[in-house]
Design an enzyme around this catalytic site. Structure first.
Site, short mmCIF file in Angstrom:
data_model
loop_
_atom_site.label_atom_id
_atom_site.label_comp_id
_atom_site.label_asym_id
_atom_site.label_seq_id
_atom_site.Cartn_x
_atom_site.Cartn_y
_atom_site.Cartn_z
N TYR A 1 77.89 93.29 85.14
CA TYR A 1 76.67 94.09 85.17
C TYR A 1 75.83 93.78 83.93
CZ TYR A 1 74.02 98.02 87.13
OH TYR A 1 73.06 98.79 87.75
N GLU B 1 66.34 75.34 82.30
CA GLU B 1 66.50 76.28 81.19
C GLU B 1 66.28 75.60 79.85
OE1 GLU B 1 69.81 79.26 83.23
OE2 GLU B 1 70.44 77.67 81.86
N GLN C 1 83.39 84.14 83.31
CA GLN C 1 84.01 83.74 84.57
C GLN C 1 85.30 82.97 84.34
OE1 GLN C 1 81.42 81.66 87.27
NE2 GLN C 1 79.92 83.30 87.36
N ALA D 1 81.06 81.74 80.65
CA ALA D 1 82.24 81.86 79.80
C ALA D 1 83.17 82.98 80.27
CB ALA D 1 81.81 82.11 78.34
N GLY E 1 67.59 88.47 86.41
CA GLY E 1 67.86 89.68 87.17
C GLY E 1 66.80 90.75 86.94
N HIS F 1 75.11 80.81 90.32
CA HIS F 1 74.99 79.64 89.45
C HIS F 1 76.11 78.70 89.84
CE1 HIS F 1 73.86 77.21 86.16
NE2 HIS F 1 74.63 77.72 85.24
N GLN G 1 72.38 89.12 85.85
CA GLN G 1 72.02 89.16 87.26
C GLN G 1 72.57 90.39 87.98
OE1 GLN G 1 70.24 87.47 89.56
NE2 GLN G 1 69.35 86.03 88.09
N ASP H 1 69.16 73.77 87.30
CA ASP H 1 69.11 75.00 86.50
C ASP H 1 69.28 74.72 85.02
OD1 ASP H 1 69.09 78.06 86.75
OD2 ASP H 1 70.85 77.71 85.48
N GLU I 1 45.75 81.35 70.18
CA GLU I 1 45.39 80.09 70.82
C GLU I 1 46.60 79.39 71.43
OE1 GLU I 1 42.55 78.08 72.38
OE2 GLU I 1 42.01 79.50 70.79
#
Length: 348
Positions: free
Chosen positions: A38, A212, A103, A101, A153, A124, A41, A208, A244
């Site tokens: 939580y 990024e 995961q 990490a 998210g 991902h 995402q 991705d 600017e």
């Protein structure tokens, strides 16, 4: 699935018209979606799914900031909010939305709950694409699927509440049940996608990571800082240099760009601006394309992933990251930015 022409190239996409929310609810009416994590995402996807009428529970480590955030968002401990392992056991679809990490760290505890017929969902492609490095190797008797919203998210949730959708890619790595496609698309519609375009896990993570580090975050910060520094070194004030460099870009030009494209943005600028932009885009293209080519090579050969794994697995990673972010936040350009934002009319 519809065929759409993108710049002369035909691609297959899934839209809400051909796969409406009602159909998605019907496909997943007997499923329990367990959102694991939580942080970035997780909240947006979980809240959108809940608001769209799906059966959602949260799996999160108890006692931390994100556990309390989940409670504040209306998830109830023991009813819709559980420790990770308990949520994974209850879920028929496991949305694995922890950081890359995390995961890797949690995988040994999650894997026993991936019983036959369940679906393992990612946003991902990192963990699966680099599975020899991450150790995330799913069992053969589950679906392994992906829906990757093209934004944070926070943006996904904000656009959902505004009645808009954030486009997403989708992929199927493993179809053990024969239902992987309908599960994937239903989840993509459920989380609030504008439309869904097909990819695979490898292409998702390659694009991705490149994005990024490139135009989405790394390159844009580098280019903004370079222009700001040149203006300051030539005697321009912090306010003038920031307005600017950043303010006009984000508040004036990017909305035009987003609305109808780069050519329309150009058409709404002076002829002097148009001439200069058309002339100088070539030197900028030629200077940066070799950097993008080197970046893509580092992504595709796994070096960039390994750097992330090595760095993010260190015990003091978050402390060092915060130090770097603090240095960015306290730089002159972004301290100036904080003042400029406060002076916007909506803040006064």
């Amino acid at each position: 699935m519809a065929e759409m022409n993108f710049g002369g190239v035909t691609e297959k996409v899934v839209t809400r018209e051909e796969f409406p929310l009602e159909k998605a609810r019907e496909v997943l009416k007997n499923e329990t979606i367990a959102v694991i994590g939580y942080g970035v995402q997780g909240p947006g996807q979980a809240l959108n799914l809940r608001d769209n009428g799906f059966n959602v529970i949260i799996g999160q480590r108890k006692g931390g900031k994100t556990w309390e955030k989940a409670i504040a968002d209306g998830w109830v401990p023991g009813q819709t909010l559980f420790e990770i392992e308990e949520a994974a056991a209850k879920g028929t679809i496991i949305q694995y939305l922890l950081s890359d990490a995390a995961q890797i760290e949690v995988w040994p505890r999650l894997k026993p709950h991936l019983t036959a017929g369940k679906a393992l969902y990612f946003s991902h492609g990192f963990g699966i694409t680099y599975k020899e490095r991450t150790g995330i190797i799913p069992p053969d008797d589950i679906d392994v699927i992906l829906v990757a919203p093209k934004g944070s998210g926070t943006s996904l949730r904000r656009m959902f509440l505004e009645g808009r959708g954030l486009n997403s890619s989708y992929a199927i790595f493993q179809d053990a049940t024969g239902r992987a496609f309908e599960r994937t698309v239903s989840l993509g519609i459920g989380v609030g996608s504008g439309y869904l375009f097909e990819t695979d896990f490898k292409r998702e993570v390659y694009s991705d990571l490149t994005g990024e580090r490139g135009t989405l975050m790394g390159a844009i910060q580098g280019i903004l800082l370079a222009q700001y520094e040149v203006l300051r070194e030539n005697g321009h004030s912090p306010s003038e240099a920031f307005n600017e460099t950043v303010e006009e870009l984000t508040q004036s030009l990017m909305p035009l760009f987003a609305e109808k494209g780069m050519d329309w943005m150009y058409a709404n600028c002076s002829t002097t601006a148009q001439r200069g932009a058309l002339d100088w885009m070539i030197p900028f293209h030629d200077a940066t394309k070799p950097v993008f080519a080197r970046l893509y090579s580092e992504v595709s050969n796994g070096n960039e992933a390994q750097r992330s794994i090595d760095t993010n697995s260190k015990p003091d990673y978050r402390e060092k990251l915060e130090e770097e972010l603090k240095a960015l936040r306290e730089s002159e350009m972004w301290r100036t930015g904080a003042v400029v934002r406060k002076l916007r009319p909506e803040n006064n």
